[in-house]
Scaffold this motif. Sequence first.
Motif, PDB file in Angstrom:
ATOM      1  N   THR A  53       3.652  16.520  14.823  1.00  0.00           N
ATOM      2  CA  THR A  53       2.207  16.269  14.833  1.00  0.00           C
ATOM      3  C   THR A  53       1.895  14.785  14.976  1.00  0.00           C
ATOM      4  OG1 THR A  53       1.833  18.204  13.425  1.00  0.00           O
ATOM      5  CG2 THR A  53       0.054  16.587  13.552  1.00  0.00           C
ATOM      6  N   PHE A  54       2.647  13.952  14.274  1.00  0.00           N
ATOM      7  CA  PHE A  54       2.364  12.520  14.255  1.00  0.00           C
ATOM      8  C   PHE A  54       3.477  11.735  14.942  1.00  0.00           C
ATOM      9  CE2 PHE A  54       0.031  14.245  10.680  1.00  0.00           C
ATOM     10  CZ  PHE A  54      -1.191  13.589  10.756  1.00  0.00           C
ATOM     11  N   GLN A  55       3.123  11.021  15.994  1.00  0.00           N
ATOM     12  CA  GLN A  55       4.079  10.109  16.601  1.00  0.00           C
ATOM     13  C   GLN A  55       4.187   8.860  15.723  1.00  0.00           C
ATOM     14  OE1 GLN A  55       4.263   9.791  20.918  1.00  0.00           O
ATOM     15  NE2 GLN A  55       2.333  10.927  21.017  1.00  0.00           N
ATOM     16  N   GLU A  56       5.393   8.318  15.629  1.00  0.00           N
ATOM     17  CA  GLU A  56       5.633   7.242  14.669  1.00  0.00           C
ATOM     18  C   GLU A  56       5.730   5.885  15.360  1.00  0.00           C
ATOM     19  OE1 GLU A  56       8.575   6.171  10.908  1.00  0.00           O
ATOM     20  OE2 GLU A  56       9.099   7.806  12.271  1.00  0.00           O
ATOM     21  N   ILE A  57       5.079   4.904  14.751  1.00  0.00           N
ATOM     22  CA  ILE A  57       5.122   3.512  15.176  1.00  0.00           C
ATOM     23  C   ILE A  57       5.737   2.716  14.027  1.00  0.00           C
ATOM     24  CG2 ILE A  57       3.772   1.499  15.872  1.00  0.00           C
ATOM     25  CD1 ILE A  57       1.586   3.497  16.760  1.00  0.00           C
ATOM     26  N   ASP A  58       6.755   1.952  14.304  1.00  0.00           N
ATOM     27  CA  ASP A  58       7.407   1.148  13.272  1.00  0.00           C
ATOM     28  C   ASP A  58       6.678  -0.179  13.120  1.00  0.00           C
ATOM     29  OD1 ASP A  58       9.032  -0.183  11.535  1.00  0.00           O
ATOM     30  OD2 ASP A  58      10.878   0.069  12.691  1.00  0.00           O
ATOM     31  N   GLY A  59       6.089  -0.398  11.954  1.00  0.00           N
ATOM     32  CA  GLY A  59       5.370  -1.642  11.699  1.00  0.00           C
ATOM     33  C   GLY A  59       6.256  -2.805  11.340  1.00  0.00           C
ATOM     34  N   ASN A  60       7.523  -2.538  11.117  1.00  0.00           N
ATOM     35  CA  ASN A  60       8.510  -3.603  10.929  1.00  0.00           C
ATOM     36  C   ASN A  60       8.112  -4.601   9.842  1.00  0.00           C
ATOM     37  OD1 ASN A  60      11.028  -4.706  11.628  1.00  0.00           O
ATOM     38  ND2 ASN A  60      10.054  -6.241  12.939  1.00  0.00           N
ATOM     39  N   GLY A  61       7.518  -4.101   8.756  1.00  0.00           N
ATOM     40  CA  GLY A  61       7.204  -4.953   7.616  1.00  0.00           C
ATOM     41  C   GLY A  61       5.944  -5.778   7.740  1.00  0.00           C
ATOM     42  N   ALA A  62       5.111  -5.498   8.745  1.00  0.00           N
ATOM     43  CA  ALA A  62       3.868  -6.249   8.908  1.00  0.00           C
ATOM     44  C   ALA A  62       2.902  -5.951   7.764  1.00  0.00           C
ATOM     45  CB  ALA A  62       3.215  -5.900  10.246  1.00  0.00           C
ATOM     46  N   PHE A  63       1.912  -6.830   7.602  1.00  0.00           N
ATOM     47  CA  PHE A  63       0.862  -6.626   6.607  1.00  0.00           C
ATOM     48  C   PHE A  63      -0.383  -6.096   7.315  1.00  0.00           C
ATOM     49  CE2 PHE A  63       3.778  -9.301   4.422  1.00  0.00           C
ATOM     50  CZ  PHE A  63       3.610  -9.022   3.064  1.00  0.00           C
ATOM     51  N   VAL A  64      -1.026  -5.139   6.688  1.00  0.00           N
ATOM     52  CA  VAL A  64      -2.211  -4.499   7.252  1.00  0.00           C
ATOM     53  C   VAL A  64      -3.406  -4.806   6.359  1.00  0.00           C
ATOM     54  CG1 VAL A  64      -3.219  -2.335   8.042  1.00  0.00           C
ATOM     55  CG2 VAL A  64      -0.738  -2.638   8.103  1.00  0.00           C
ATOM     56  N   TYR A  65      -4.508  -5.228   6.946  1.00  0.00           N
ATOM     57  CA  TYR A  65      -5.744  -5.466   6.184  1.00  0.00           C
ATOM     58  C   TYR A  65      -6.916  -4.969   7.036  1.00  0.00           C
ATOM     59  CZ  TYR A  65      -7.189  -9.427   9.060  1.00  0.00           C
ATOM     60  OH  TYR A  65      -7.617 -10.203  10.107  1.00  0.00           O
ATOM     61  N   PRO A  66      -8.121  -4.839   6.462  1.00  0.00           N
ATOM     62  CA  PRO A  66      -9.208  -4.171   7.192  1.00  0.00           C
ATOM     63  C   PRO A  66      -9.897  -4.977   8.280  1.00  0.00           C
ATOM     64  CG  PRO A  66      -9.466  -3.942   4.806  1.00  0.00           C
ATOM     65  CD  PRO A  66      -8.445  -4.996   5.032  1.00  0.00           C
ATOM     66  N   GLY A  67      -9.411  -6.171   8.589  1.00  0.00           N
ATOM     67  CA  GLY A  67     -10.053  -6.957   9.633  1.00  0.00           C
ATOM     68  C   GLY A  67     -11.173  -7.820   9.080  1.00  0.00           C
ATOM     69  N   LEU A  68     -11.815  -8.566   9.977  1.00  0.00           N
ATOM     70  CA  LEU A  68     -12.813  -9.566   9.610  1.00  0.00           C
ATOM     71  C   LEU A  68     -14.192  -9.183  10.131  1.00  0.00           C
ATOM     72  CD1 LEU A  68     -10.646 -12.675  10.588  1.00  0.00           C
ATOM     73  CD2 LEU A  68     -10.948 -11.706   8.287  1.00  0.00           C
ATOM     74  N   ALA A  69     -15.180  -9.953   9.697  1.00  0.00           N
ATOM     75  CA  ALA A  69     -16.556  -9.736  10.158  1.00  0.00           C
ATOM     76  C   ALA A  69     -17.113 -11.020  10.758  1.00  0.00           C
ATOM     77  CB  ALA A  69     -17.442  -9.283   9.001  1.00  0.00           C
ATOM     78  N   GLU A  70     -18.020 -10.878  11.690  1.00  0.00           N
ATOM     79  CA  GLU A  70     -18.917 -11.955  12.122  1.00  0.00           C
ATOM     80  C   GLU A  70     -20.315 -11.419  11.883  1.00  0.00           C
ATOM     81  OE1 GLU A  70     -20.555 -14.540  12.427  1.00  0.00           O
ATOM     82  OE2 GLU A  70     -19.493 -15.566  14.078  1.00  0.00           O
ATOM     83  N   PHE A  71     -20.887 -11.777  10.740  1.00  0.00           N
ATOM     84  CA  PHE A  71     -22.178 -11.196  10.391  1.00  0.00           C
ATOM     85  C   PHE A  71     -23.357 -12.104  10.698  1.00  0.00           C
ATOM     86  CE2 PHE A  71     -22.928  -7.153   7.822  1.00  0.00           C
ATOM     87  CZ  PHE A  71     -22.111  -6.424   8.657  1.00  0.00           C
ATOM     88  N   HIS A  72     -23.112 -13.082  11.577  1.00  0.00           N
ATOM     89  CA  HIS A  72     -24.221 -13.810  12.187  1.00  0.00           C
ATOM     90  C   HIS A  72     -23.800 -14.130  13.618  1.00  0.00           C
ATOM     91  CE1 HIS A  72     -27.975 -16.336  11.703  1.00  0.00           C
ATOM     92  NE2 HIS A  72     -27.562 -16.598  12.937  1.00  0.00           N
ATOM     93  N   SER A  73     -24.076 -13.196  14.499  1.00  0.00           N
ATOM     94  CA  SER A  73     -23.676 -13.319  15.896  1.00  0.00           C
ATOM     95  C   SER A  73     -24.905 -13.364  16.789  1.00  0.00           C
ATOM     96  CB  SER A  73     -22.802 -12.126  16.299  1.00  0.00           C
ATOM     97  OG  SER A  73     -22.599 -12.085  17.697  1.00  0.00           O
ATOM     98  N   HIS A  74     -24.782 -14.088  17.889  1.00  0.00           N
ATOM     99  CA  HIS A  74     -25.802 -14.095  18.928  1.00  0.00           C
ATOM    100  C   HIS A  74     -25.183 -13.474  20.176  1.00  0.00           C
ATOM    101  CE1 HIS A  74     -28.731 -17.188  17.105  1.00  0.00           C
ATOM    102  NE2 HIS A  74     -27.913 -16.763  16.160  1.00  0.00           N
TER     103      HIS A  74
END
Length: 456
Positions: free
Chosen positions: A66-87
């Motif tokens: 069901t799930f194909q596997e991707i090896d992250g090789n010890g990387a760190f995962v976080y939810p990403g960043l925001a730009e909350f004042h964009s033009h």
Amino acid sequence: MTKSLFALFLLIPLSTLSGFSQAYVISNVNIVTMENEQVLEDRAIFVEDGEILKILPVHEPFDRDTFQEIDGNGAFVYPGLAEFHSHIPVTEQGDTQLQEETMWLYLANGVLRVRGMIGDQSHLTLRDKVDSGEVAGPRLFLSGPSFRGATVTSPDQAVQMVKAQKDAGYDHLKLHPGLLMDEFLAISKTANELNIPFGGHISLDVGLEASLKNGYKSIEHMDGYIEALIPDYSRVMDPKIAGPFSMLLVNEADLSKLPELVDLTLETKAWIAPTLTLFDRYFGAKPAEEYRGIPEMKYMSADQVQGWIDAKTPYEKSGVLTKEHVQPYLEFRNMLLMTLHRAGVPVLMSSDSPQVFNVPGFSIHHEIELMSKAGMTNYEILKSGSVNPAAYFGQDGEWGMIKEGAAADFVLVSNNPLEDLTTLQSPLMVVMKGKIYDSDELEEQLRRIASNHTKE
């Protein structure tokens, strides 16, 4: 962004990875969930239909059919960043190039959520295309055209503007300077009735206190605080005396009044969008011409860069941007940020881009550096770009965290960002609504954008 992902993804061919959005599992990663400051080590993230289905220890068995596997090789995962004042750029005669380039610049820098602060009908179309997957980009939250002295002619007309923007599908309202008190009160009353958030700059005729008491949700640039602390308000009203954003009056601020303003900000549940890098660059002492050759300017057109130089140069020629004026002002802004932040006023990661010398995506990393220098911890900075933006729009836990049931929006980096903020500048992989963008794809898009704006 120079590190290849070849070593990271052993179980799915690299050539088929970018854009991959089927059911998959990214194994062998360490997760900064942003639910707290702990790191979940040696985990596997299961993604299906754009959602985080489950998170398990890396050695837990799973259905590989069901799930194909991707090896992250010890990387760190976080939810990403925001730009909350964009033009966000607008379309020119139907040409969407600049809009689409801006979306890629955000993604390539790990910016997965953007709040537009000067709206246009073309932004609504862009948001639809991003939501459908036709255009690659971050989550978009849009304001309509701004409410300011030049666009608001009466309280009645202001009411109609609010209603029209709500009906059009904008997410919030942006207020600029120049509003009279009766116009502002009409806007705030209607917006509160229609449950559409509003915020922005503080009009001098309105003031910070009235803005907060009548429902301002976000104070952009921490605007209005200096003015509220100046004993002789008539000096604020004279731009020759006050300078840009009242820069020349910081030494006259009565700091004994600040605790009361902080309490009012907390009481009214307002948020702040500091945009430290805008002031550091636009109103800093570094000469405008020196920004022309910095690396990220290759992603902007020559006309855009020249326009930014032309915007700053008059302040330089007038003698406003001397170190004597700039240093106390920037130090005051850092003090104001940390006073509000330590009191519990929530902070929204924001740099104001594209804006004077702030290239989309790249400027957020400058903002992060300045937030850190001001005194915010790495976790607090990450929270301002993940948990807080979701909470701002009442979508707590739906995104901005890495947890089961949340949207599959996250970024892989080499090091633990709780210990090393510079790692955020080099995403190994970006996942947006479950769709994978590997570093090769991100680098290729950056090269393409740079080639579109080759300087002679």
